[in-house]
Motif scaffolding. Structure first.
Motif, PDB file in Angstrom:
ATOM      1  N   SER A 167       0.808  -1.318  -0.147  1.00 48.20           N
ATOM      2  CA  SER A 167       0.071  -0.044   0.081  1.00 48.20           C
ATOM      3  C   SER A 167       0.756   1.338  -0.128  1.00 48.20           C
ATOM      4  CB  SER A 167      -0.923  -0.088   1.147  1.00 48.20           C
ATOM      5  OG  SER A 167      -1.473   1.235   1.377  1.00 48.20           O
ATOM      6  N   ARG A 168       0.709   2.085  -1.029  1.00 50.59           N
ATOM      7  CA  ARG A 168       1.474   3.538  -1.043  1.00 50.59           C
ATOM      8  C   ARG A 168       0.814   4.295   0.066  1.00 50.59           C
ATOM      9  NH1 ARG A 168       0.500   2.448  -6.544  1.00 50.59           N
ATOM     10  NH2 ARG A 168      -1.316   3.853  -6.748  1.00 50.59           N
ATOM     11  N   ALA A 169      -0.632   4.177   0.349  1.00 52.22           N
ATOM     12  CA  ALA A 169      -0.994   5.204   1.530  1.00 52.22           C
ATOM     13  C   ALA A 169      -0.430   4.644   2.835  1.00 52.22           C
ATOM     14  CB  ALA A 169      -2.456   4.815   1.552  1.00 52.22           C
ATOM     15  N   LEU A 170      -0.020   3.381   3.094  1.00 55.22           N
ATOM     16  CA  LEU A 170       0.753   3.161   4.441  1.00 55.22           C
ATOM     17  C   LEU A 170       2.213   3.409   4.331  1.00 55.22           C
ATOM     18  CD1 LEU A 170      -0.181  -0.652   4.681  1.00 55.22           C
ATOM     19  CD2 LEU A 170      -1.289   1.160   5.948  1.00 55.22           C
ATOM     20  N   LEU A 171       2.767   3.882   2.953  1.00 54.05           N
ATOM     21  CA  LEU A 171       4.141   4.172   2.946  1.00 54.05           C
ATOM     22  C   LEU A 171       4.026   5.879   3.321  1.00 54.05           C
ATOM     23  CD1 LEU A 171       6.995   3.841   2.483  1.00 54.05           C
ATOM     24  CD2 LEU A 171       6.431   4.004   0.090  1.00 54.05           C
ATOM     25  N   GLU A 172       2.983   6.455   2.756  1.00 51.72           N
ATOM     26  CA  GLU A 172       2.938   7.874   2.857  1.00 51.72           C
ATOM     27  C   GLU A 172       2.743   8.226   4.421  1.00 51.72           C
ATOM     28  OE1 GLU A 172      -0.216   9.106   0.382  1.00 51.72           O
ATOM     29  OE2 GLU A 172       0.800   8.586  -1.537  1.00 51.72           O
ATOM     30  N   LEU A 173       1.852   7.431   5.067  1.00 55.09           N
ATOM     31  CA  LEU A 173       1.470   7.593   6.564  1.00 55.09           C
ATOM     32  C   LEU A 173       2.882   7.544   7.318  1.00 55.09           C
ATOM     33  CD1 LEU A 173      -1.512   6.187   8.632  1.00 55.09           C
ATOM     34  CD2 LEU A 173       0.965   5.819   9.316  1.00 55.09           C
ATOM     35  N   ILE A 174       3.636   6.409   6.976  1.00 52.72           N
ATOM     36  CA  ILE A 174       4.717   6.181   7.486  1.00 52.72           C
ATOM     37  C   ILE A 174       5.507   7.641   7.554  1.00 52.72           C
ATOM     38  CG2 ILE A 174       6.898   4.689   7.843  1.00 52.72           C
ATOM     39  CD1 ILE A 174       5.175   2.468   6.936  1.00 52.72           C
ATOM     40  N   ARG A 175       5.853   8.121   6.411  1.00 52.09           N
ATOM     41  CA  ARG A 175       6.746   9.152   6.154  1.00 52.09           C
ATOM     42  C   ARG A 175       6.039  10.522   6.607  1.00 52.09           C
ATOM     43  NH1 ARG A 175       7.511   7.804  -0.330  1.00 52.09           N
ATOM     44  NH2 ARG A 175       9.378   6.535  -0.233  1.00 52.09           N
ATOM     45  N   GLU A 176       4.873  10.529   7.044  1.00 52.87           N
ATOM     46  CA  GLU A 176       4.231  11.593   7.663  1.00 52.87           C
ATOM     47  C   GLU A 176       4.111  11.701   8.945  1.00 52.87           C
ATOM     48  OE1 GLU A 176       0.474  12.253   5.535  1.00 52.87           O
ATOM     49  OE2 GLU A 176       1.268  12.627   3.594  1.00 52.87           O
ATOM     50  N   GLN A 177       3.623  10.646   9.389  1.00 49.84           N
ATOM     51  CA  GLN A 177       3.460  10.404  10.929  1.00 49.84           C
ATOM     52  C   GLN A 177       4.747   9.756  11.686  1.00 49.84           C
ATOM     53  OE1 GLN A 177      -0.321   8.827  12.226  1.00 49.84           O
ATOM     54  NE2 GLN A 177      -1.550   9.731  10.408  1.00 49.84           N
ATOM     55  N   ARG A 178       5.659   9.176  11.117  1.00 45.06           N
ATOM     56  CA  ARG A 178       6.750   8.798  11.773  1.00 45.06           C
ATOM     57  C   ARG A 178       6.364   7.580  13.019  1.00 45.06           C
ATOM     58  NH1 ARG A 178      10.239  12.828  13.485  1.00 45.06           N
ATOM     59  NH2 ARG A 178      11.990  11.463  12.987  1.00 45.06           N
ATOM     60  N   PRO A 179       5.637   6.608  12.630  1.00 44.32           N
ATOM     61  CA  PRO A 179       5.368   5.943  13.778  1.00 44.32           C
ATOM     62  C   PRO A 179       6.649   4.946  14.347  1.00 44.32           C
ATOM     63  CG  PRO A 179       4.483   4.859  11.729  1.00 44.32           C
ATOM     64  CD  PRO A 179       4.624   6.194  11.585  1.00 44.32           C
ATOM     65  N   ARG A 180       6.556   4.604  15.578  1.00 44.59           N
ATOM     66  CA  ARG A 180       7.798   3.894  16.139  1.00 44.59           C
ATOM     67  C   ARG A 180       7.848   2.556  15.270  1.00 44.59           C
ATOM     68  NH1 ARG A 180       7.985   3.564  22.668  1.00 44.59           N
ATOM     69  NH2 ARG A 180       7.290   5.988  23.134  1.00 44.59           N
ATOM     70  N   TRP A 181       6.814   1.886  14.910  1.00 45.72           N
ATOM     71  CA  TRP A 181       6.750   0.424  14.320  1.00 45.72           C
ATOM     72  C   TRP A 181       5.583   0.560  13.209  1.00 45.72           C
ATOM     73  CZ3 TRP A 181       6.800  -0.005  19.897  1.00 45.72           C
ATOM     74  CH2 TRP A 181       7.944  -0.518  20.348  1.00 45.72           C
ATOM     75  N   LEU A 234      12.447   2.820   7.672  1.00 45.71           N
ATOM     76  CA  LEU A 234      12.269   3.764   6.957  1.00 45.71           C
ATOM     77  C   LEU A 234      12.198   5.121   7.952  1.00 45.71           C
ATOM     78  CD1 LEU A 234       9.123   2.323   4.866  1.00 45.71           C
ATOM     79  CD2 LEU A 234      11.408   2.774   4.203  1.00 45.71           C
ATOM     80  N   GLY A 235      13.347   5.800   7.856  1.00 47.06           N
ATOM     81  CA  GLY A 235      13.459   6.877   8.711  1.00 47.06           C
ATOM     82  C   GLY A 235      13.410   6.676  10.092  1.00 47.06           C
ATOM     83  N   HIS A 236      12.425   7.021  10.729  1.00 44.91           N
ATOM     84  CA  HIS A 236      12.074   6.813  12.325  1.00 44.91           C
ATOM     85  C   HIS A 236      11.433   5.254  12.476  1.00 44.91           C
ATOM     86  CE1 HIS A 236      11.407   7.916  16.520  1.00 44.91           C
ATOM     87  NE2 HIS A 236      10.264   7.454  16.381  1.00 44.91           N
ATOM     88  N   THR A 237      10.718   4.989  11.627  1.00 50.16           N
ATOM     89  CA  THR A 237       9.889   3.688  11.548  1.00 50.16           C
ATOM     90  C   THR A 237      10.577   2.377  11.368  1.00 50.16           C
ATOM     91  OG1 THR A 237       8.145   5.102  10.988  1.00 50.16           O
ATOM     92  CG2 THR A 237       7.659   2.738  10.823  1.00 50.16           C
ATOM     93  N   GLU A 238      10.556   1.459  12.287  1.00 49.66           N
ATOM     94  CA  GLU A 238      10.896   0.066  11.869  1.00 49.66           C
ATOM     95  C   GLU A 238       9.621  -0.716  11.408  1.00 49.66           C
ATOM     96  OE1 GLU A 238      13.290  -3.656  12.349  1.00 49.66           O
ATOM     97  OE2 GLU A 238      13.473  -1.405  12.417  1.00 49.66           O
ATOM     98  N   CYS A 239       9.778  -1.125  10.279  1.00 46.43           N
ATOM     99  CA  CYS A 239       8.937  -1.919   9.360  1.00 46.43           C
ATOM    100  C   CYS A 239       9.129  -3.268   9.605  1.00 46.43           C
ATOM    101  CB  CYS A 239       8.716  -1.498   8.006  1.00 46.43           C
ATOM    102  SG  CYS A 239       8.463   0.297   7.874  1.00 46.43           S
ATOM    103  N   ARG A 240       8.331  -4.197  10.053  1.00 41.42           N
ATOM    104  CA  ARG A 240       8.569  -5.678  10.428  1.00 41.42           C
ATOM    105  C   ARG A 240       7.404  -6.414   9.878  1.00 41.42           C
ATOM    106  NH1 ARG A 240      13.114  -8.198  12.655  1.00 41.42           N
ATOM    107  NH2 ARG A 240      12.445 -10.609  12.569  1.00 41.42           N
ATOM    108  N   ASN A 241       7.806  -7.454   9.070  1.00 42.44           N
ATOM    109  CA  ASN A 241       6.908  -8.504   8.884  1.00 42.44           C
ATOM    110  C   ASN A 241       7.111  -9.581   9.746  1.00 42.44           C
ATOM    111  OD1 ASN A 241       6.014 -11.130   7.890  1.00 42.44           O
ATOM    112  ND2 ASN A 241       6.139 -10.618   5.761  1.00 42.44           N
ATOM    113  N   VAL A 242       5.739  -9.821  10.605  1.00 42.29           N
ATOM    114  CA  VAL A 242       5.904 -10.320  11.809  1.00 42.29           C
ATOM    115  C   VAL A 242       6.028 -11.937  11.791  1.00 42.29           C
ATOM    116  CG1 VAL A 242       4.618  -8.729  13.089  1.00 42.29           C
ATOM    117  CG2 VAL A 242       3.325 -10.637  12.065  1.00 42.29           C
ATOM    118  N   GLY A 243       5.895 -12.444  10.451  1.00 39.26           N
ATOM    119  CA  GLY A 243       6.223 -13.785  10.419  1.00 39.26           C
ATOM    120  C   GLY A 243       4.963 -14.669   9.979  1.00 39.26           C
ATOM    121  N   HIS A 244       5.132 -15.696   9.289  1.00 41.46           N
ATOM    122  CA  HIS A 244       4.177 -16.593   8.765  1.00 41.46           C
ATOM    123  C   HIS A 244       3.800 -17.642  10.119  1.00 41.46           C
ATOM    124  CE1 HIS A 244       2.715 -19.976   5.918  1.00 41.46           C
ATOM    125  NE2 HIS A 244       1.539 -19.387   6.565  1.00 41.46           N
TER     126      HIS A 244
END
Length: 264
Positions: A212-226, A242-252
């Motif tokens: 999702s590009r919208a999720l990517l934009e939110l991450i850039r704008e709001q800078r969540p921790r995770w 991604l900047g301030h945000t740790e993006c993590r696939n939590v696993g299968h």
């Protein structure tokens, strides 16, 4: 605080019972249902309805065939049932009854694409909160949730006549509306990843899932921790900063049985 996060449960109720042990809360990022079991072909809803041999052929077509071949074969399978929709509905209800009963910790859940969220209210018990396009506070942090997966650009979601069920696939505009409802998010909780190539590419399926590009934009704008998500079972990269945000696939979770742990 200690929060455990799981995604892509796909029927693994035994592991789900243990997922919240030692945690203040459990987050479930969808795909509760085991619809097609690609490793044990006699399992899952299709395995129960059609048997291992036919599911193995379906799985082979998914890996090696064209989309048209896969769809055509799938239709021949469903045509063998007198009432496919009722058969699937019964199987989903049976799985959901077991899975929701397995959520023993305070749980916050959002649906994945292999889910039928319209059925969830029947099975949600005390201590389980379902969120989709909503924010809640856990341990002083704001957690924002968006469920489901996005359809390819230009594809309009239309129920197919005679379809046994419809996965939770959303038009991009609808998904983006859910993302837009999230504000001041500290932890972004979604089933699908943001649109980052190494997070969306599945190295076993050898294809990129839709992020999702919208999720990517939110991450850039709001800078969540995770930013935590699932959906891609064997990602090229399980994490990306991604900047301030740790993006993590939590696993299968169906295969690993291990939750991802957030601490603060």
């Amino acid at each position: 605080m200690r929060v455990h996060v799981v995604s892509d449960v796909h029927g693994n109720a035994d592991a789900l019972k243990r997922a919240g042990e030692g945690a203040d809360a459990l987050i479930v990022l969808g795909d509760l249902l085991d619809f097609v079991d690609y490793r044990e072909h006699d399992k899952g809803i299709m395995g129960a309805l059609f048997g291992a041999e036919k599911v193995a052929q379906f799985a082979r077509l998914r890996r090696e065939g064209t989309r048209d071949e896969t769809v055509a074969y799938s239709r021949t399978l469903w045509a063998t049932l007198d009432d496919p929709a009722s058969a699937v509905d019964e199987a989903m209800r049976e799985q959901y009854a077991t899975l929701f009963a397995s959520m023993t910790a305070p749980t916050y859940a959002t649906p994945g694409n292999v889910d039928s969220p319209a059925l969830w209210p029947e099975f949600v018990g005390d201590g389980v909160q379902v969120l989709d396009g909503e924010v809640t506070t856990i341990g002083g942090l704001r957690f924002g949730f968006v469920g489901g997966a996005v359809l390819p650009e230009g594809v309009v979601p239309r129920p197919r006549k005679g379809a046994a069920w419809r996965p939770y696939l959303r038009a991009r505009e609808e998904f983006d509306e859910g993302v837009a409802k999230l504000s001041e998010v500290d932890v972004l909780c979604t089933h699908i990843p943001p649109a980052v190539a190494e997070l969306t590419y599945d190295v076993v399926a050898r294809r990129a899932e839709l992020g999702s590009r919208a999720l990517l934009e939110l991450i850039r704008e709001q800078r969540p921790r995770w930013s935590v998500f699932g959906h891609v079972h064997q990602p090229l990269a399980s994490r990306r900063r991604l900047g301030h945000t740790e993006c993590r696939n939590v696993g299968h979770f169906k295969e690993t049985g291990q939750p991802y742990v957030l601490r603060w």
